[in-house]
Design an enzyme around this catalytic site. Structure first.
Site, PDB file in Angstrom:
ATOM      1  N   ARG A 126       9.799  -6.987   8.074  1.00 44.37           N
ATOM      2  CA  ARG A 126       8.470  -6.393   7.813  1.00 44.37           C
ATOM      3  C   ARG A 126       8.611  -5.138   6.947  1.00 44.37           C
ATOM      4  O   ARG A 126       7.776  -4.862   6.101  1.00 44.37           O
ATOM      5  CB  ARG A 126       7.769  -6.014   9.128  1.00 44.37           C
ATOM      6  N   THR A 132       0.628  -4.873   4.548  1.00 46.81           N
ATOM      7  CA  THR A 132      -0.205  -6.018   4.146  1.00 46.81           C
ATOM      8  C   THR A 132      -0.830  -5.893   2.757  1.00 46.81           C
ATOM      9  O   THR A 132      -0.846  -6.845   1.999  1.00 46.81           O
ATOM     10  CB  THR A 132      -1.359  -6.186   5.184  1.00 46.81           C
ATOM     11  N   ASN A 163      -0.298 -11.513  -1.164  1.00 46.70           N
ATOM     12  CA  ASN A 163       0.737 -10.502  -0.897  1.00 46.70           C
ATOM     13  C   ASN A 163       2.122 -11.114  -0.692  1.00 46.70           C
ATOM     14  O   ASN A 163       2.942 -10.582   0.041  1.00 46.70           O
ATOM     15  CB  ASN A 163       0.321  -9.626   0.287  1.00 46.70           C
ATOM     16  N   HIS A 166       4.612 -13.994   4.208  1.00 47.98           N
ATOM     17  CA  HIS A 166       4.209 -13.770   5.593  1.00 47.98           C
ATOM     18  C   HIS A 166       5.484 -13.542   6.396  1.00 47.98           C
ATOM     19  O   HIS A 166       6.478 -14.220   6.168  1.00 47.98           O
ATOM     20  CB  HIS A 166       3.477 -15.000   6.154  1.00 47.98           C
TER      21      HIS A 166
HETATM   22  P1  ADP Z   1       0.222  -9.471   7.594  1.00 43.95           P
HETATM   23  O1  ADP Z   1       0.376 -10.730   6.755  1.00 43.95           O
HETATM   24  O2  ADP Z   1       0.790  -8.276   6.892  1.00 43.95           O
HETATM   25  O3  ADP Z   1       0.750  -9.622   8.994  1.00 43.95           O
HETATM   26  P2  ADP Z   1      -2.515  -9.771   8.622  1.00 43.95           P
HETATM   27  O4  ADP Z   1      -1.966 -10.622   9.723  1.00 43.95           O
HETATM   28  O5  ADP Z   1      -3.368  -8.624   8.983  1.00 43.95           O
HETATM   29  O6  ADP Z   1      -1.349  -9.194   7.687  1.00 43.95           O
HETATM   30  O7  ADP Z   1      -3.380 -10.674   7.633  1.00 43.95           O
HETATM   31  C1  ADP Z   1      -3.008 -11.985   7.321  1.00 43.95           C
HETATM   32  C2  ADP Z   1      -3.165 -12.200   5.835  1.00 43.95           C
HETATM   33  O8  ADP Z   1      -4.555 -12.152   5.509  1.00 43.95           O
HETATM   34  C3  ADP Z   1      -2.546 -11.141   4.944  1.00 43.95           C
HETATM   35  O9  ADP Z   1      -1.168 -11.316   4.749  1.00 43.95           O
HETATM   36  C4  ADP Z   1      -3.348 -11.276   3.669  1.00 43.95           C
HETATM   37  O10 ADP Z   1      -2.890 -12.375   2.880  1.00 43.95           O
HETATM   38  C5  ADP Z   1      -4.722 -11.620   4.209  1.00 43.95           C
HETATM   39  N1  ADP Z   1      -5.597 -10.439   4.375  1.00 43.95           N
HETATM   40  C6  ADP Z   1      -5.427  -9.435   5.238  1.00 43.95           C
HETATM   41  N2  ADP Z   1      -6.439  -8.551   5.159  1.00 43.95           N
HETATM   42  C7  ADP Z   1      -7.271  -9.044   4.209  1.00 43.95           C
HETATM   43  C8  ADP Z   1      -8.507  -8.619   3.661  1.00 43.95           C
HETATM   44  N3  ADP Z   1      -9.095  -7.514   4.064  1.00 43.95           N
HETATM   45  N4  ADP Z   1      -9.070  -9.365   2.708  1.00 43.95           N
HETATM   46  C9  ADP Z   1      -8.491 -10.498   2.293  1.00 43.95           C
HETATM   47  N5  ADP Z   1      -7.331 -10.979   2.757  1.00 43.95           N
HETATM   48  C10 ADP Z   1      -6.729 -10.253   3.706  1.00 43.95           C
END
Ligand code: ADP
Length: 199
Positions: A126, A132, A163, A166
């Site tokens: 991470r 994120t 991004n 995952h």
């Molecule tokens: P992570 O992947 O860093 O664990 P989250 O579980 O919060 O993040 O979110 C899942 C995925 O949703 C993110 O990796 C990103 O692709 C997408 N995402 C997160 N927040 C947003 C947002 N506000 N608008 C659009 N897509 C988002």
């Protein structure tokens, strides 16, 4: 397993997302884990189904609302009116929209799934990935070095934030995701790293 061994051999689950694959970053992303002394112990490119992605992301209201809240906080930071852009300012409703866009995004190209093993693998991966939202990620992280996406742009274009990868958030989530993506008997390889004395 003793704590010592548990931390040394921790496993995490990583998916290289469509933008990571399409930007030709598969090798670069794997390199960043390997150069930090982490081991790739399972690896495969595949095309996911919508159902697999839908089952991968949590459906709980709390998680969906948090997704919407992330959008709302970026909108507020940049002075964008969510009601005008998305037709609502309700975090739960925006979260539902974002979740649906996530499924579209994650099925738009092949993904690369892998299991990464090593010292504190969950936290380490991470940290290497960065936070994120790529526009907020520090340089030196995968997301900070190779993306500039932001919910303010993504949501206005009616899509999820791209991004690159995952990565599981906790060891429990990693176990669950490894099972979801590799099945009951994941094809995990065991080998010792040549260059260091840790393994
Ligand atoms: P992570 O992947 O860093 O664990 P989250 O579980 O919060 O993040 O979110 C899942 C995925 O949703 C993110 O990796 C990103 O692709 C997408 N995402 C997160 N927040 C947003 C947002 N506000 N608008 C659009 N897509 C988002």
């Amino acid at each position: 397993m003793s704590d010592y061994k548990k931390f040394k051999e921790e496993r995490t689950f990583v998916l290289i997302k469509p933008d990571g694959v399409r930007k030709g970053l598969t090798g670069e992303i794997i390199k960043r884990f390997e150069q930090r002394d982490l081991k790739i112990v399972a690896l495969e490119m595949f095309q996911p189904t919508r159902k697999q992605i839908d089952d991968h992301y949590p459906k709980e209201q709390k998680w969906v609302t948090r997704l919407g809240e992330k959008s709302l906080s970026t909108y507020s930071k940049y002075g964008i009116d969510p009601a005008k852009e998305l037709g609502t300012n309700d975090a739960a409703k925006i979260g539902e929209m974002v979740r649906e866009w996530l499924v579209d995004y994650m099925t738009s190209a092949p993904l690369v799934r892998m299991v990464v093993e090593g010292v504190h693998a969950v936290d380490m991966v991470r940290k290497i990935a960065g936070p994120t939202i790529p526009s907020m990620a520090d340089m030196g992280t995968i997301r900070g070095d190779f993306s500039a996406d932001s919910p303010a742009i993504a949501n206005t274009e009616k899509r999820a934030v791209m991004n690159l990868i995952h990565a599981s958030e906790t060891p429990e989530e990693a176990m669950h995701e490894i099972k979801h993506w590799f099945g009951e008997k994941p094809p995990i390889f065991s080998y010792s790293r040549f260059c260091i004395d840790l393994w």
